[in-house]
Design an enzyme around this catalytic site. Structure first.
Site, PDB file in Angstrom:
ATOM      1  N   LYS A 292      33.573 -58.228 -71.674  1.00 15.08           N
ATOM      2  CA  LYS A 292      34.689 -57.695 -70.731  1.00 15.08           C
ATOM      3  C   LYS A 292      35.337 -59.014 -69.795  1.00 15.08           C
ATOM      4  O   LYS A 292      34.470 -59.952 -69.689  1.00 15.08           O
ATOM      5  CB  LYS A 292      34.164 -56.623 -69.935  1.00 15.08           C
ATOM      6  CG  LYS A 292      33.152 -57.093 -68.948  1.00 15.08           C
ATOM      7  CD  LYS A 292      32.591 -55.846 -68.061  1.00 15.08           C
ATOM      8  CE  LYS A 292      31.400 -56.393 -67.169  1.00 15.08           C
ATOM      9  NZ  LYS A 292      30.845 -55.335 -66.509  1.00 15.08           N
TER      10      LYS A 292
ATOM     11  N   GLU B 121      24.707 -53.305 -31.190  1.00 10.23           N
ATOM     12  CA  GLU B 121      23.694 -53.975 -31.412  1.00 10.23           C
ATOM     13  C   GLU B 121      22.342 -53.289 -31.694  1.00 10.23           C
ATOM     14  O   GLU B 121      22.111 -52.272 -31.114  1.00 10.23           O
ATOM     15  CB  GLU B 121      23.343 -54.760 -29.994  1.00 10.23           C
ATOM     16  CG  GLU B 121      24.372 -55.908 -29.644  1.00 10.23           C
ATOM     17  CD  GLU B 121      23.897 -56.789 -28.436  1.00 10.23           C
ATOM     18  OE1 GLU B 121      22.890 -56.512 -27.861  1.00 10.23           O
ATOM     19  OE2 GLU B 121      24.925 -57.349 -27.789  1.00 10.23           O
TER      20      GLU B 121
ATOM     21  N   ARG C 247      25.839 -60.121 -55.571  1.00 11.24           N
ATOM     22  CA  ARG C 247      26.827 -60.408 -56.472  1.00 11.24           C
ATOM     23  C   ARG C 247      27.865 -61.493 -56.088  1.00 11.24           C
ATOM     24  O   ARG C 247      28.639 -62.122 -56.653  1.00 11.24           O
ATOM     25  CB  ARG C 247      27.753 -59.039 -56.367  1.00 11.24           C
ATOM     26  CG  ARG C 247      27.175 -58.032 -57.430  1.00 11.24           C
ATOM     27  CD  ARG C 247      27.790 -56.779 -57.157  1.00 11.24           C
ATOM     28  NE  ARG C 247      27.781 -56.044 -56.194  1.00 11.24           N
ATOM     29  CZ  ARG C 247      28.211 -54.958 -55.805  1.00 11.24           C
ATOM     30  NH1 ARG C 247      29.197 -54.341 -56.724  1.00 11.24           N
ATOM     31  NH2 ARG C 247      28.036 -54.287 -54.498  1.00 11.24           N
TER      32      ARG C 247
ATOM     33  N   ASP D   9      28.406 -49.440 -58.699  1.00 10.07           N
ATOM     34  CA  ASP D   9      29.085 -49.353 -57.378  1.00 10.07           C
ATOM     35  C   ASP D   9      30.378 -48.170 -57.599  1.00 10.07           C
ATOM     36  O   ASP D   9      29.858 -47.087 -57.289  1.00 10.07           O
ATOM     37  CB  ASP D   9      29.713 -50.677 -57.053  1.00 10.07           C
ATOM     38  CG  ASP D   9      30.060 -50.814 -55.782  1.00 10.07           C
ATOM     39  OD1 ASP D   9      29.981 -49.754 -55.023  1.00 10.07           O
ATOM     40  OD2 ASP D   9      30.437 -52.050 -55.380  1.00 10.07           O
ATOM     41  N   THR D  10      31.394 -48.641 -57.789  1.00  9.24           N
ATOM     42  CA  THR D  10      32.543 -47.357 -57.911  1.00  9.24           C
ATOM     43  C   THR D  10      32.465 -46.725 -59.244  1.00  9.24           C
ATOM     44  O   THR D  10      32.909 -45.748 -59.523  1.00  9.24           O
ATOM     45  CB  THR D  10      34.019 -48.129 -57.898  1.00  9.24           C
ATOM     46  OG1 THR D  10      33.908 -49.168 -59.098  1.00  9.24           O
ATOM     47  CG2 THR D  10      33.970 -49.129 -56.620  1.00  9.24           C
TER      48      THR D  10
END
Length: 356
Positions: free
Chosen positions: A236, A81, A139, A266-267
């Site tokens: 795409k 917490e 997103r 991100d990746t």
């Protein structure tokens, strides 16, 4: 200047001393030389706090304002917490909480932000502005499959319920996220930070701006317009999160240098495939400008091993400096955020900053 005293009334019926007071008030001009824009005498009215997600950015923001961060304790209980205690008075103050809601955990960063805002509300802060350089869950902004949440809207609701009066965001994944709020949202852009770097370091004589997807066309076009460059678009298909397939390239990219503009990495899978498609189409050098470096997994290593000339990211999220390598450079958005805070606090127009 003391405006709180008994002026009295003269025999002619005019208020004694009222004219000098008004003339003195009208002739008073804030001293902008002090505190680098936040003028002397109002520092007691503003308090800027930092969550734990990106304390270095917060330090850079207050340094741009000539201020210091407020004192606050944030710690975790044994069960995970979050505990928050603000260690100075906030009553009747204009407060700002800087907290990107991303790495190391979007969920924990949001929860920490809610706790800080609730503490400020219960301590009678006059106004609470949530400064969110990276909007986690952005997103998930629409229902594109059956039985899925719109989490970007959910966290917006919780932010308002916690007690925020205003939101200051940077390069939202979709500008429509502003509509998820019923409180004012100031949407700042990293565009000018990128433009300064492009004009300073890149040769634009044979360059083209590239949007890596249809959704980013507006972002890329805004920069292309400022630089008087053409634009190309990557068409795409994304079958699932973090996975995509490049279908077509719209525009002539052969024998040109690409300047790719995007909001999130991100990746790195999408970017790598985009660069491969551009190289196959005859592109020469590739430069990439991305606002939010989420950078999951081995993305730093993948980028440094790719054909990219340079990847420019901002410090909207905490940067892993030891993994940057030679092909990644960090640009600071602290001045952008500091300018926005200054204008909000002084009740000045925000829109003038967009073309600063």
């Amino acid at each position: 200047m003391n405006l709180f005293f008994d002026t009295g009334v003269s025999s002619s019926g005019k208020t004694i001393g009222f004219g000098p007071i008004i003339r003195g008030f009208e002739s008073f001009h804030p001293n902008f030389s002090a505190y680098n824009g936040i003028y002397m005498g109002i520092t007691d009215e503003i308090l800027i706090l930092s969550g734990t997600a990106n304390p270095q950015l917060s330090e850079d923001v207050v340094a741009n304002l000539g201020l210091k961060l407020g004192n606050m304790e944030i710690r975790k209980f044994a069960d995970g917490e979050t505990f928050v205690q603000i260690e100075e008075t906030v009553r009747n103050k204009d407060t700002y909480v800087i907290q990107p809601t991303g790495r190391p955990s979007s969920s924990e960063s949001w929860m920490e932000l809610y706790c800080i805002i609730d503490a400020l509300k219960r301590a009678s802060a006059k106004r609470i502005t949530a400064v969110i350089p990276y909007y986690g869950y952005s997103r998930q902004d629409r229902k594109n499959e059956p039985r899925v949440p719109i989490t970007a809207k959910l966290v917006a609701n919780l932010l308002s319920e916690a007690g925020a009066h205003r939101v200051l965001a940077l390069d939202l994944h979709a500008a429509q996220i502003q509509g998820f709020f019923d409180i004012p949202v100031d949407h700042m852009l990293s565009k000018n930070v990128f433009l300064d770097k492009i004009r300073k370091d890149l040769d634009m004589s044979n360059s083209i701006i590239v949007s890596p997807d249809i959704g980013g066309v507006g972002r890329a076009r805004a920069i292309a317009k400022q630089l008087n460059l053409d634009i190309a678009i990557i068409d795409k298909r994304r079958d699932r999160a973090n996975e995509c397939e490049v279908m077509n390239i719209i525009g002539d990219v052969k024998d040109k240098d690409a300047i790719i503009i995007d909001d999130i990495i991100d990746t790195g899978g999408t970017l790598i495939k985009t660069m491969q498609a551009l190289k196959k189409a005859g592109m020469r050098r590739i430069y990439v400008f991305i606002t939010h470096a989420v950078c999951s997994g081995d993305v730093y290593e993948r980028i440094n091993a790719s054909d990219i000339e340079k990847l420019y990211i901002t410090d909207s999220l905490r940067v892993m400096k030891d993994r940057l390598g030679s092909k990644i450079e960090v640009l600071s958005v602290a001045p952008v955020i500091a300018d926005a805070i200054r204008h909000i606090h002084m009740e000045l127009s925000i829109s003038v900053l967009f073309d600063k």
